[in-house]
Design a protein around this motif. Structure first.
Motif, PDB file in Angstrom:
ATOM      1  N   VAL A  14     -28.413  66.583 -24.096  1.00  0.00           N
ATOM      2  CA  VAL A  14     -27.284  67.579 -23.758  1.00  0.00           C
ATOM      3  C   VAL A  14     -27.775  68.045 -22.715  1.00  0.00           C
ATOM      4  O   VAL A  14     -28.585  68.016 -21.731  1.00  0.00           O
ATOM      5  CB  VAL A  14     -27.851  69.001 -24.963  1.00  0.00           C
ATOM      6  CG1 VAL A  14     -27.146  68.144 -26.712  1.00  0.00           C
ATOM      7  CG2 VAL A  14     -29.247  68.582 -25.502  1.00  0.00           C
ATOM      8  N   GLY A  15     -27.088  69.197 -21.900  1.00  0.00           N
ATOM      9  CA  GLY A  15     -27.386  70.503 -20.561  1.00  0.00           C
ATOM     10  C   GLY A  15     -27.251  69.129 -19.289  1.00  0.00           C
ATOM     11  O   GLY A  15     -26.320  67.950 -19.763  1.00  0.00           O
ATOM     12  N   LEU A  16     -28.401  68.922 -18.841  1.00  0.00           N
ATOM     13  CA  LEU A  16     -28.585  67.952 -18.133  1.00  0.00           C
ATOM     14  C   LEU A  16     -29.355  67.222 -17.890  1.00  0.00           C
ATOM     15  O   LEU A  16     -30.517  66.499 -17.818  1.00  0.00           O
ATOM     16  CB  LEU A  16     -29.127  68.876 -16.779  1.00  0.00           C
ATOM     17  CG  LEU A  16     -28.511  69.849 -16.500  1.00  0.00           C
ATOM     18  CD1 LEU A  16     -29.101  70.792 -15.191  1.00  0.00           C
ATOM     19  CD2 LEU A  16     -27.267  69.641 -14.946  1.00  0.00           C
ATOM     20  N   GLY A  17     -28.997  65.927 -19.353  1.00  0.00           N
ATOM     21  CA  GLY A  17     -29.812  64.806 -19.255  1.00  0.00           C
ATOM     22  C   GLY A  17     -31.052  65.062 -20.882  1.00  0.00           C
ATOM     23  O   GLY A  17     -31.846  64.372 -20.743  1.00  0.00           O
ATOM     24  N   PHE A  18     -31.161  65.850 -21.179  1.00  0.00           N
ATOM     25  CA  PHE A  18     -32.325  66.634 -22.544  1.00  0.00           C
ATOM     26  C   PHE A  18     -31.424  65.745 -23.807  1.00  0.00           C
ATOM     27  O   PHE A  18     -30.417  66.581 -24.336  1.00  0.00           O
ATOM     28  CB  PHE A  18     -32.403  67.814 -22.231  1.00  0.00           C
ATOM     29  CG  PHE A  18     -32.736  68.557 -21.286  1.00  0.00           C
ATOM     30  CD1 PHE A  18     -34.067  68.347 -20.942  1.00  0.00           C
ATOM     31  CD2 PHE A  18     -32.187  69.137 -20.142  1.00  0.00           C
ATOM     32  CE1 PHE A  18     -34.495  69.049 -19.575  1.00  0.00           C
ATOM     33  CE2 PHE A  18     -32.567  69.633 -19.168  1.00  0.00           C
ATOM     34  CZ  PHE A  18     -33.554  69.678 -18.626  1.00  0.00           C
ATOM     35  N   PRO A  19     -32.517  65.165 -24.211  1.00  0.00           N
ATOM     36  CA  PRO A  19     -32.226  65.022 -25.232  1.00  0.00           C
ATOM     37  C   PRO A  19     -32.343  65.380 -26.667  1.00  0.00           C
ATOM     38  O   PRO A  19     -33.061  66.153 -26.660  1.00  0.00           O
ATOM     39  CB  PRO A  19     -33.180  63.605 -26.118  1.00  0.00           C
ATOM     40  CG  PRO A  19     -34.468  63.928 -25.467  1.00  0.00           C
ATOM     41  CD  PRO A  19     -34.099  64.764 -23.760  1.00  0.00           C
ATOM     42  N   ARG A  20     -30.850  65.657 -27.584  1.00  0.00           N
ATOM     43  CA  ARG A  20     -31.407  66.154 -28.506  1.00  0.00           C
ATOM     44  C   ARG A  20     -31.011  65.521 -30.016  1.00  0.00           C
ATOM     45  O   ARG A  20     -30.081  64.589 -30.297  1.00  0.00           O
ATOM     46  CB  ARG A  20     -30.319  66.894 -29.207  1.00  0.00           C
ATOM     47  CG  ARG A  20     -30.352  68.439 -29.978  1.00  0.00           C
ATOM     48  CD  ARG A  20     -29.790  69.743 -29.719  1.00  0.00           C
ATOM     49  NE  ARG A  20     -29.123  70.345 -31.609  1.00  0.00           N
ATOM     50  CZ  ARG A  20     -28.021  71.078 -31.206  1.00  0.00           C
ATOM     51  NH1 ARG A  20     -27.442  70.927 -30.640  1.00  0.00           N
ATOM     52  NH2 ARG A  20     -28.391  71.645 -32.183  1.00  0.00           N
ATOM     53  N   GLN A  21     -32.635  65.991 -31.373  1.00  0.00           N
ATOM     54  CA  GLN A  21     -31.642  64.841 -32.414  1.00  0.00           C
ATOM     55  C   GLN A  21     -31.793  65.579 -33.267  1.00  0.00           C
ATOM     56  O   GLN A  21     -32.032  67.129 -33.421  1.00  0.00           O
ATOM     57  CB  GLN A  21     -33.376  64.677 -32.877  1.00  0.00           C
ATOM     58  CG  GLN A  21     -33.112  63.692 -34.064  1.00  0.00           C
ATOM     59  CD  GLN A  21     -34.845  63.119 -34.249  1.00  0.00           C
ATOM     60  OE1 GLN A  21     -35.161  62.773 -32.887  1.00  0.00           O
ATOM     61  NE2 GLN A  21     -35.862  63.068 -35.217  1.00  0.00           N
ATOM     62  N   LEU A  22     -30.055  65.405 -33.461  1.00  0.00           N
ATOM     63  CA  LEU A  22     -29.999  66.091 -35.331  1.00  0.00           C
ATOM     64  C   LEU A  22     -30.117  65.106 -35.837  1.00  0.00           C
ATOM     65  O   LEU A  22     -29.680  63.821 -37.022  1.00  0.00           O
ATOM     66  CB  LEU A  22     -28.197  65.705 -34.966  1.00  0.00           C
ATOM     67  CG  LEU A  22     -27.339  66.170 -33.673  1.00  0.00           C
ATOM     68  CD1 LEU A  22     -25.879  66.105 -32.891  1.00  0.00           C
ATOM     69  CD2 LEU A  22     -27.746  67.572 -33.035  1.00  0.00           C
ATOM     70  N   ASN A  23     -31.292  65.831 -37.338  1.00  0.00           N
ATOM     71  CA  ASN A  23     -31.552  65.035 -38.069  1.00  0.00           C
ATOM     72  C   ASN A  23     -30.488  65.012 -40.175  1.00  0.00           C
ATOM     73  O   ASN A  23     -30.922  64.585 -40.845  1.00  0.00           O
ATOM     74  CB  ASN A  23     -32.882  65.575 -38.724  1.00  0.00           C
ATOM     75  CG  ASN A  23     -33.106  65.112 -37.750  1.00  0.00           C
ATOM     76  OD1 ASN A  23     -33.751  64.383 -37.078  1.00  0.00           O
ATOM     77  ND2 ASN A  23     -33.671  66.306 -37.031  1.00  0.00           N
ATOM     78  N   THR A  24     -29.641  65.972 -39.808  1.00  0.00           N
ATOM     79  CA  THR A  24     -28.783  66.072 -40.365  1.00  0.00           C
ATOM     80  C   THR A  24     -27.305  66.881 -40.777  1.00  0.00           C
ATOM     81  O   THR A  24     -26.495  66.822 -39.400  1.00  0.00           O
ATOM     82  CB  THR A  24     -29.675  67.316 -41.623  1.00  0.00           C
ATOM     83  OG1 THR A  24     -29.281  68.878 -41.025  1.00  0.00           O
ATOM     84  CG2 THR A  24     -30.966  67.731 -41.686  1.00  0.00           C
ATOM     85  N   VAL A  25     -26.876  66.867 -41.565  1.00  0.00           N
ATOM     86  CA  VAL A  25     -24.814  66.890 -41.700  1.00  0.00           C
ATOM     87  C   VAL A  25     -25.205  67.957 -40.806  1.00  0.00           C
ATOM     88  O   VAL A  25     -23.814  68.144 -39.911  1.00  0.00           O
ATOM     89  CB  VAL A  25     -24.515  67.032 -43.128  1.00  0.00           C
ATOM     90  CG1 VAL A  25     -22.660  67.284 -42.329  1.00  0.00           C
ATOM     91  CG2 VAL A  25     -24.502  65.454 -43.217  1.00  0.00           C
TER      92      VAL A  25
END
Length: 94
Positions: A14-25
């Protein structure tokens, strides 16, 4: 409408190369809803997440559809992806 956890989280850039973890629906649904655009893959991810939240399909099916969307948009952090560092591959740490 309970949030269903994924067996394995989805990591996206996301953004300028920042990781984001999606854990749920719910995480995936909110991300797809907030994403700028209107592609068929995005619409499919939103529909799949909604269906999983209402119990029409399982969380892993929704996860698969979301992964297709994220891969198409080139924001999926594949398993082999690692955050880029400023130190080169031959940097020596003391």
């Amino acid at each position: 409408m309970l949030s269903k956890p994924f067996e394995k989280p989805i990591s996206v850039w996301v953004g300028l190369g920042f990781p984001r973890q999606l854990n749920t629906v719910v995480d995936a649904y909110q991300f797809a809803q907030e994403w700028c655009g209107n592609s068929p893959e995005q619409k499919a991810a939103i529909r799949a997440c909604k269906a999983a939240l209402t119990g029409e399909i399982d969380a892993e099916t929704a996860r698969g559809v979301f992964v297709v969307f994220a891969r198409k948009k080139d924001i999926l952090m594949e398993d082999s992806s690692v955050p880029v560092t400023t130190a080169g591959p031959h940097a020596h740490h003391v």
